[in-house]
Design a protein around this motif. Sequence first.
Motif, PDB file in Angstrom:
ATOM      1  N   TRP A  53       0.824  -1.198   0.000  1.00  0.00           N
ATOM      2  CA  TRP A  53       0.000   0.000   0.000  1.00  0.00           C
ATOM      3  C   TRP A  53       0.860   1.250   0.000  1.00  0.00           C
ATOM      4  N   SER A  54       0.386   2.273  -0.695  1.00  0.00           N
ATOM      5  CA  SER A  54       0.985   3.604  -0.675  1.00  0.00           C
ATOM      6  C   SER A  54      -0.172   4.592  -0.543  1.00  0.00           C
ATOM      7  N   VAL A  55      -0.211   5.329   0.577  1.00  0.00           N
ATOM      8  CA  VAL A  55      -1.325   6.203   0.910  1.00  0.00           C
ATOM      9  C   VAL A  55      -0.806   7.600   1.211  1.00  0.00           C
ATOM     10  N   ILE A  56      -1.493   8.600   0.690  1.00  0.00           N
ATOM     11  CA  ILE A  56      -1.090   9.984   0.931  1.00  0.00           C
ATOM     12  C   ILE A  56      -1.401  10.343   2.381  1.00  0.00           C
ATOM     13  N   PHE A  57      -0.386  10.858   3.055  1.00  0.00           N
ATOM     14  CA  PHE A  57      -0.515  11.242   4.460  1.00  0.00           C
ATOM     15  C   PHE A  57       0.172  12.581   4.647  1.00  0.00           C
ATOM     16  N   ARG A  58      -0.597  13.587   4.989  1.00  0.00           N
ATOM     17  CA  ARG A  58      -0.101  14.962   5.102  1.00  0.00           C
ATOM     18  C   ARG A  58       0.564  15.363   3.793  1.00  0.00           C
ATOM     19  N   ASN A  59       1.865  15.651   3.804  1.00  0.00           N
ATOM     20  CA  ASN A  59       2.547  16.080   2.584  1.00  0.00           C
ATOM     21  C   ASN A  59       3.420  14.988   1.980  1.00  0.00           C
ATOM     22  N   GLY A  60       3.182  13.751   2.341  1.00  0.00           N
ATOM     23  CA  GLY A  60       4.021  12.669   1.836  1.00  0.00           C
ATOM     24  C   GLY A  60       3.221  11.395   1.653  1.00  0.00           C
ATOM     25  N   LEU A  61       3.941  10.294   1.586  1.00  0.00           N
ATOM     26  CA  LEU A  61       3.323   8.984   1.411  1.00  0.00           C
ATOM     27  C   LEU A  61       3.664   8.089   2.593  1.00  0.00           C
ATOM     28  N   MET A  62       2.690   7.300   3.015  1.00  0.00           N
ATOM     29  CA  MET A  62       2.950   6.219   3.958  1.00  0.00           C
ATOM     30  C   MET A  62       2.886   4.934   3.154  1.00  0.00           C
ATOM     31  N   ARG A  63       3.842   4.064   3.400  1.00  0.00           N
ATOM     32  CA  ARG A  63       3.901   2.801   2.659  1.00  0.00           C
ATOM     33  C   ARG A  63       3.993   1.647   3.645  1.00  0.00           C
ATOM     34  N   TRP A  64       3.349   0.559   3.281  1.00  0.00           N
ATOM     35  CA  TRP A  64       3.450  -0.649   4.080  1.00  0.00           C
ATOM     36  C   TRP A  64       3.033  -1.857   3.250  1.00  0.00           C
ATOM     37  N   SER A  65       3.450  -3.019   3.723  1.00  0.00           N
ATOM     38  CA  SER A  65       2.997  -4.301   3.185  1.00  0.00           C
ATOM     39  C   SER A  65       2.214  -4.981   4.284  1.00  0.00           C
ATOM     40  N   GLU A  66       1.122  -5.620   3.895  1.00  0.00           N
ATOM     41  CA  GLU A  66       0.303  -6.291   4.896  1.00  0.00           C
ATOM     42  C   GLU A  66      -0.025  -7.701   4.438  1.00  0.00           C
ATOM     43  N   LEU A  67      -0.293  -8.540   5.420  1.00  0.00           N
ATOM     44  CA  LEU A  67      -0.780  -9.888   5.172  1.00  0.00           C
ATOM     45  C   LEU A  67      -2.290  -9.834   5.352  1.00  0.00           C
TER      46      LEU A  67
END
Length: 165
Positions: A53-67
């Motif tokens: 996942w790549s999600v816009i958060f404030r002025n940047g991106l939050m990224r993570w992988s999930e099961l």
Amino acid sequence: MRDVVVQVVVEERTARQAYELICDFRRYPELTDKVDEVVVHPPEADGSLRSDWSVIFRNGLMRWSELDRFVPETLTVEFEQIKGDFEIFRGSWVCEERESEDGGGAAVTVVTFRSEFDLGIPSLAEILDPVAESTLRDNILRILEGLMGRVIPMTPMNLTAARHG
């Protein structure tokens, strides 16, 4: 640790239809401009899959992988971050049929999204956690509206709680 709950009534879908739509993560970027990208990997032997996942958060991106674990018998999707920008991020989607509260006896579909997260930055938690909560709630509601059409929130959109310990 922060908890976020979003619960809605979906009038035009059965619980099974709602579950099948929620399982289609690839569509989420089409449903809100806050979800930048979702990459879904092939299923594992047990039916679970990994999604990035790549999600816009404030002025940047939050990224993570999930099961992601799918439980069609209970119309539940469980997820847990396996790596990424959160310290902890896990939760579930549950779809269920309930009797209408209007006394008419008709069944309605209720979708509940629950998550708990910790950004892992204790010194900034008071500033960042409320922004993350709001962003998560807004994104989930937009995704549900995009997937289901009209949804009716059952609980205030600010239903969140901080847990200590």
